[in-house]
Design an enzyme around this catalytic site. Structure first.
Site, short mmCIF file in Angstrom:
data_model
loop_
_atom_site.label_atom_id
_atom_site.label_comp_id
_atom_site.label_asym_id
_atom_site.label_seq_id
_atom_site.Cartn_x
_atom_site.Cartn_y
_atom_site.Cartn_z
N THR A 34 0.83 -1.22 0.00
CA THR A 34 0.00 0.00 0.00
C THR A 34 0.86 1.26 0.00
O THR A 34 0.49 2.27 -0.59
CB THR A 34 -0.98 0.04 1.19
OG1 THR A 34 -0.24 -0.04 2.40
CG2 THR A 34 -2.01 -1.07 1.13
N CYS A 59 -6.99 -20.01 -25.97
CA CYS A 59 -5.61 -20.41 -26.23
C CYS A 59 -5.41 -20.72 -27.72
O CYS A 59 -6.20 -21.46 -28.31
CB CYS A 59 -5.29 -21.65 -25.39
SG CYS A 59 -3.63 -22.28 -25.65
N GLN A 103 1.58 -13.53 -0.72
CA GLN A 103 0.24 -13.65 -1.29
C GLN A 103 0.08 -12.64 -2.41
O GLN A 103 -0.93 -12.64 -3.10
CB GLN A 103 -0.81 -13.36 -0.22
CG GLN A 103 -0.77 -14.28 0.97
CD GLN A 103 -1.69 -13.79 2.07
OE1 GLN A 103 -2.87 -14.08 2.10
NE2 GLN A 103 -1.15 -13.01 2.99
N CYS A 161 -4.65 -24.78 -27.86
CA CYS A 161 -5.62 -25.85 -27.56
C CYS A 161 -7.06 -25.34 -27.47
O CYS A 161 -7.97 -26.14 -27.27
CB CYS A 161 -5.23 -26.56 -26.26
SG CYS A 161 -5.61 -25.60 -24.79
N ILE A 190 0.51 -10.41 -5.83
CA ILE A 190 0.58 -10.78 -7.24
C ILE A 190 1.19 -9.63 -8.05
O ILE A 190 1.07 -9.58 -9.26
CB ILE A 190 -0.86 -11.10 -7.75
CG1 ILE A 190 -1.82 -9.94 -7.45
CG2 ILE A 190 -1.36 -12.38 -7.10
CD1 ILE A 190 -3.23 -10.15 -7.99
N CYS A 201 -2.92 -20.46 -20.29
CA CYS A 201 -4.11 -21.24 -20.63
C CYS A 201 -4.46 -22.16 -19.46
O CYS A 201 -3.59 -22.81 -18.88
CB CYS A 201 -3.82 -22.07 -21.88
SG CYS A 201 -5.13 -23.26 -22.24
N ARG A 249 -8.42 -5.43 2.27
CA ARG A 249 -9.21 -5.26 3.50
C ARG A 249 -8.76 -4.11 4.39
O ARG A 249 -9.26 -3.98 5.50
CB ARG A 249 -9.21 -6.56 4.31
CG ARG A 249 -9.88 -7.69 3.56
CD ARG A 249 -9.90 -9.00 4.33
NE ARG A 249 -10.41 -10.05 3.47
CZ ARG A 249 -9.71 -10.65 2.51
NH1 ARG A 249 -8.46 -10.32 2.31
NH2 ARG A 249 -10.25 -11.58 1.75
N HIS A 301 -0.12 -17.08 -4.56
CA HIS A 301 -1.33 -16.67 -5.29
C HIS A 301 -1.03 -16.28 -6.74
O HIS A 301 -1.83 -15.61 -7.39
CB HIS A 301 -2.04 -15.52 -4.57
CG HIS A 301 -2.71 -15.95 -3.30
ND1 HIS A 301 -3.20 -15.08 -2.35
CD2 HIS A 301 -2.98 -17.19 -2.81
CE1 HIS A 301 -3.72 -15.75 -1.34
NE2 HIS A 301 -3.60 -17.03 -1.59
N ASN A 351 1.49 -5.46 11.36
CA ASN A 351 0.26 -5.03 10.66
C ASN A 351 -0.36 -3.84 11.38
O ASN A 351 -0.24 -3.71 12.60
CB ASN A 351 -0.75 -6.19 10.63
CG ASN A 351 -1.67 -6.11 9.43
OD1 ASN A 351 -1.21 -6.05 8.30
ND2 ASN A 351 -2.97 -6.08 9.67
P1 NAD Z 1 -5.61 -7.79 3.01
O1 NAD Z 1 -5.97 -6.70 2.07
O2 NAD Z 1 -6.65 -8.76 3.44
O3 NAD Z 1 -5.02 -7.16 4.33
C1 NAD Z 1 -4.00 -6.18 4.29
C2 NAD Z 1 -3.67 -5.83 5.73
O4 NAD Z 1 -2.57 -4.96 5.68
C3 NAD Z 1 -4.81 -5.13 6.46
O5 NAD Z 1 -5.01 -5.77 7.72
C4 NAD Z 1 -4.31 -3.69 6.63
O6 NAD Z 1 -4.68 -3.14 7.87
C5 NAD Z 1 -2.80 -3.88 6.58
N1 NAD Z 1 -2.09 -2.73 6.02
C6 NAD Z 1 -2.34 -2.09 4.84
N2 NAD Z 1 -1.42 -1.14 4.62
C7 NAD Z 1 -0.60 -1.15 5.70
C8 NAD Z 1 0.54 -0.41 6.06
N3 NAD Z 1 1.06 0.56 5.27
N4 NAD Z 1 1.13 -0.66 7.27
C9 NAD Z 1 0.65 -1.64 8.07
N5 NAD Z 1 -0.42 -2.40 7.76
C10 NAD Z 1 -1.03 -2.16 6.60
O7 NAD Z 1 -4.32 -8.52 2.40
P2 NAD Z 1 -3.98 -10.07 2.34
O8 NAD Z 1 -4.08 -10.69 3.67
O9 NAD Z 1 -2.75 -10.19 1.52
O10 NAD Z 1 -5.25 -10.51 1.48
C11 NAD Z 1 -5.25 -11.46 0.70
C12 NAD Z 1 -5.32 -11.14 -0.82
O11 NAD Z 1 -5.15 -9.85 -1.33
C13 NAD Z 1 -4.21 -11.93 -1.40
O12 NAD Z 1 -4.81 -13.00 -2.06
C14 NAD Z 1 -3.51 -11.04 -2.40
O13 NAD Z 1 -3.25 -11.79 -3.57
C15 NAD Z 1 -4.54 -9.99 -2.66
N6 NAD Z 1 -4.08 -8.67 -3.07
C16 NAD Z 1 -2.80 -8.46 -3.50
C17 NAD Z 1 -2.40 -7.17 -3.86
C18 NAD Z 1 -0.98 -6.98 -4.33
O14 NAD Z 1 -0.42 -7.88 -4.97
N7 NAD Z 1 -0.38 -5.83 -4.03
C19 NAD Z 1 -3.28 -6.10 -3.74
C20 NAD Z 1 -4.60 -6.35 -3.32
C21 NAD Z 1 -4.97 -7.63 -2.98
#
Ligand code: NAD
Length: 251
Positions: free
Chosen positions: A34, A160, A107, A163, A109, A135, A42, A127, A226
């Site tokens: 982020t 694809c 997790q 196939c 991507i 494909c 979330r 993930h 977190n």
């Molecule tokens: P989530 O979004 O469920 O949770 C992110 C957590 O990080 C939250 O609890 C939030 O409070 C905390 N957070 C956010 N920014 C923060 C910061 N700067 N400092 C401290 N805490 C911070 O993330 P998750 O558990 O990885 O959810 C799972 C799914 O989200 C995964 O499957 C992932 O593939 C996908 N996802 C990935 C991306 C990416 O690749 N950047 C982006 C969005 C979602």
């Protein structure tokens, strides 16, 4: 469980814990990216507050769902292309280079760990990776720029060329089976770890969220970094609350 809310104290504690450990596994979620400008699922400005996820079965069954999935992928990939790895991605890459970290399980991507310099043999993307497409039948690689151009031209989700199977971004959607090899690599690294650091994950998505539990039960120290509470805080040895960039600043 020790909850640390002061980020300076948390940062120094994390540096000490990593300094004293021998085989560290880092586990990352959307929260680590982020601060690079990529929204999480979330957190406070999260993606799921704005739209529903597309399940794997819907992608397979519905052309409309496929087109919407592609639309979101291209939007996400533009965000990723504009983003840069941040202080936490870079600190983790440095720890890998220094031999402390034996695996980075993510997790995410977005490919930011690779771009920060984590070599592929240390990186486990459970993930998948949104910057690739394949494909679903024969696993043939498809170029995302070509997929986007084809959708623009035909208005149809691509099939694809080899196939005729459905082409999909190489990410694990809700309801899709986890990649067996990546999960086995993750479990192997966890069993040999003495410190497991979960960074920026709400720890709500299964089976990914079971990995910190597996680490704890195999005798590893568990640290959660977190901003918000997670369901696994109660079993963690240390919970470091606060912005990830600040908590990683001493590293
Ligand atoms: P989530 O979004 O469920 O949770 C992110 C957590 O990080 C939250 O609890 C939030 O409070 C905390 N957070 C956010 N920014 C923060 C910061 N700067 N400092 C401290 N805490 C911070 O993330 P998750 O558990 O990885 O959810 C799972 C799914 O989200 C995964 O499957 C992932 O593939 C996908 N996802 C990935 C991306 C990416 O690749 N950047 C982006 C969005 C979602």
């Amino acid at each position: 469980m020790n909850i640390v809310r002061d980020t300076t104290e948390g940062s120094l504690l994390l540096a000490d814990l990593i300094g004293a450990a021998h085989r560290v596994v880092i586990f990352t979620g959307a929260g680590i990216s982020t601060e690079s400008g990529i929204p999480d699922f979330r957190g406070p400005s999260a993606v799921w507050k704005k739209m529903e996820p597309i399940y794997y079965d819907d992608f397979v069954a519905s052309e409309d769902a496929r087109l919407e999935d592609w639309r979101r992928r291209f939007h996400f990939n533009r965000e990723v292309a504009a983003a840069e790895p941040n202080i936490a991605h870079r600190a983790i890459a440095k720890l890998v280079a220094g031999g402390k970290v034996t695996a980075v399980i993510t997790q995410n991507i977005d490919g930011l760990h690779q771009r920060a310099g984590v070599p592929s043999e240390y990186l486990i993307e459970i993930h998948g990776n949104a910057t690739r497409a394949a494909c679903l039948e024969c696993d043939e690689h498809h170029d995302l720029a070509e997929v986007e151009a084809e959708i623009g031209r035909t208005g149809r989700a691509p099939l694809c060329r080899t196939c005729g199977g459905l082409v999909k971004a190489a990410v694990i959607s809700f309801g899709q089976a986890m990649p067996v090899r990546a999960m086995m690599r993750a479990e192997h690294a966890i069993q040999r770890s003495d410190l497991f650091v979960a960074v920026g994950s709400s720890l709500q998505v299964q089976p990914a969220a079971s990995l910190p539990m597996a680490a704890k039960y195999s005798g590893s120290n568990l640290v959660i970094v977190n901003a918000d509470p997670t369901p696994l805080d109660a079993i963690a040895d240390h919970v470091l609350r606060g912005p990830i960039g600040k908590v990683f600043s001493a590293l």
